[in-house]
Write an enzyme that holds these catalytic residues in place. Structure first.
Site, short mmCIF file in Angstrom:
data_model
loop_
_atom_site.label_atom_id
_atom_site.label_comp_id
_atom_site.label_asym_id
_atom_site.label_seq_id
_atom_site.Cartn_x
_atom_site.Cartn_y
_atom_site.Cartn_z
N GLU A 179 28.07 30.68 33.01
CA GLU A 179 27.66 30.79 34.41
C GLU A 179 27.16 32.19 34.75
O GLU A 179 27.94 33.09 35.04
CB GLU A 179 28.84 30.43 35.34
CG GLU A 179 28.45 30.54 36.82
CD GLU A 179 29.62 30.29 37.78
OE1 GLU A 179 30.78 30.27 37.34
OE2 GLU A 179 29.34 30.10 38.98
N LYS A 221 25.90 26.66 33.87
CA LYS A 221 26.18 26.59 35.31
C LYS A 221 25.27 27.60 35.98
O LYS A 221 25.42 28.81 35.81
CB LYS A 221 27.65 26.88 35.59
CG LYS A 221 28.00 26.85 37.08
CD LYS A 221 29.50 26.63 37.30
CE LYS A 221 29.85 26.76 38.77
NZ LYS A 221 31.18 26.23 39.08
P1 13P Z 1 30.94 27.72 44.60
O1 13P Z 1 30.31 26.35 44.44
O2 13P Z 1 31.84 27.83 45.78
O3 13P Z 1 29.92 28.82 44.49
O4 13P Z 1 31.92 27.90 43.37
C1 13P Z 1 31.53 27.49 42.13
C2 13P Z 1 32.15 28.33 41.11
O5 13P Z 1 32.93 27.87 40.33
C3 13P Z 1 31.79 29.75 41.06
O6 13P Z 1 32.24 30.29 39.86
#
Ligand code: 13P
Length: 341
Positions: A179, A221
């Site tokens: 991510e 992600k």
């Molecule tokens: P949000 O969808 O609230 O941004 O959180 C997702 C997430 O896991 C961020 O690391």
């Protein structure tokens, strides 16, 4: 193909199965405090367990949710009757995942930028999480847009750490979710978001390649290509969807098992509408789905907090509705009518 390889591919594909996405409930101790403070709930372990187990036991959640990302505390918790939460998830058909990074810390020498820490001892922690039942993991890097940032150094340091983490996950038989979040904070325009996201993703996939990470067993992600939250003239749904898909097509190899989005501060319905618009654009090289935290939980948290005992079922229904709406969006089948039904 070795069994190990096949197992990773199978988990990765299950996470992005048609019409399903991921529930992110891996808020760190600091973040869950902020969320609980916003609804006047005391941040103690019993409340965190009550809230998170309420979500995980929502009847039928597994129809739209393939996996849930947990925090270290949560993966070790059990219901008062002794049932481990991980067991409960398995029964519901929801894969247990675990956040393994140690958070984004100031990047030395680069004011206003961050690098995510947590590689030390990660092999041993992953082995323990695998024993506890984790099938996948998450590591979040943070890229900030501002005057003269992000720097190349910040993008590269984060990409390198993400790839090192991903390689260790696969060695442990755990699917890595990588991510690299490009933050929405600021007044930047859509083009700037596009350029920064593209540079970040290209650096990430170069590192994943260099470090022998198997893309078929990896889930990205991503943050959407979107105007800054304080921009004066924010791009509409179609523009966000088109720019995001364009950017991904430029930077994400087709072998990647799937792409799931974070919500990053978008409104609940806004996040659903964006995902739906992308999937309505037609066939993509990878499934495009969701891994929302706030955009899945906001309404549910508010309902639950108003009366944690009395509103349990009501809060579950609110969560189920959002999960179903996003499941439809992952298929490109969402509509305003479904939203209001
Ligand atoms: P949000 O969808 O609230 O941004 O959180 C997702 C997430 O896991 C961020 O690391």
């Amino acid at each position: 193909m070795s069994d190990h390889y096949e197992q990773l591919v199978e988990i990765a594909q299950a996470l992005v199965a048609p019409g399903k996405g991921i529930l992110a409930i891996d808020e760190s101790s600091g973040t869950i405090k902020k969320r609980f403070d916003s609804v006047n709930v005391e941040n103690i372990e019993a409340n965190r367990l009550d809230y998170r187990s309420m979500m995980l036991t929502a009847p039928g959640l597994g129809e739209h949710i393939s996996g849930a990302i947990l925090f270290d505390e949560t993966i070790r918790q059990s219901l008062p009757d002794g049932t481990p939460l991980v067991k409960l998830m398995e029964q519901a058909g929801i894969l247990p995942g675990i956040k393994v990074d140690a958070g984004a810390k100031p990047l030395a020498g680069f004011e206003g930028e961050k690098v995510t820490e947590g590689l030390d001892g990660l092999r041993e922690r992953l082995a323990e999480y695998a024993k506890l039942g984790a099938k996948f993991a998450k590591w979040r890097a943070v890229i900030t847009i501002g005057e003269d940032i992000p720097s190349r150094a910040c993008i590269d340091a984060n990409a390198h750490a993400l790839a090192r983490y991903a390689a260790l996950c696969q060695e442990a038989g755990i699917v890595p979710i990588v991510e690299p979040e490009v933050l929405m904070d600021g007044n930047h325009d859509l083009d700037t978001s596009f350029d920064v996201t593209e540079a970040t993703l290209k650096a990430l996939f170069a590192q994943l390649y260099d470090q022998n990470v198997m893309l078929e067993g990896t889930v990205l992600k991503a943050s959407m290509v979107i105007s800054g939250s304080e921009a004066s003239d924010r791009a509409g749904v179609e523009d966000v969807a088109e720019a995001t898909v364009d950017c991904l097509l430029n930077a994400v190899p087709a072998a990647t098992a799937g792409v799931v989005f974070l919500s990053g501060g978008q409104g609940d319905v806004e996040a659903t509408a964006h995902l739906d618009a992308m999937n309505k654009m037609g066939d993509m090289p990878w499934p495009l789905s969701f891994s929302y935290g706030r955009a899945l939980q906001a309404g549910c948290l508010k309902t639950w907090a108003a009366d944690p005992k009395g509103n349990r079922e009501k809060a579950q229904k609110v969560l189920l509705h959002r999960a179903r709406m996003n499941g439809l969006a992952a298929l490109g089948e969402w509509s305003e009518e479904e939203e209001d039904a």
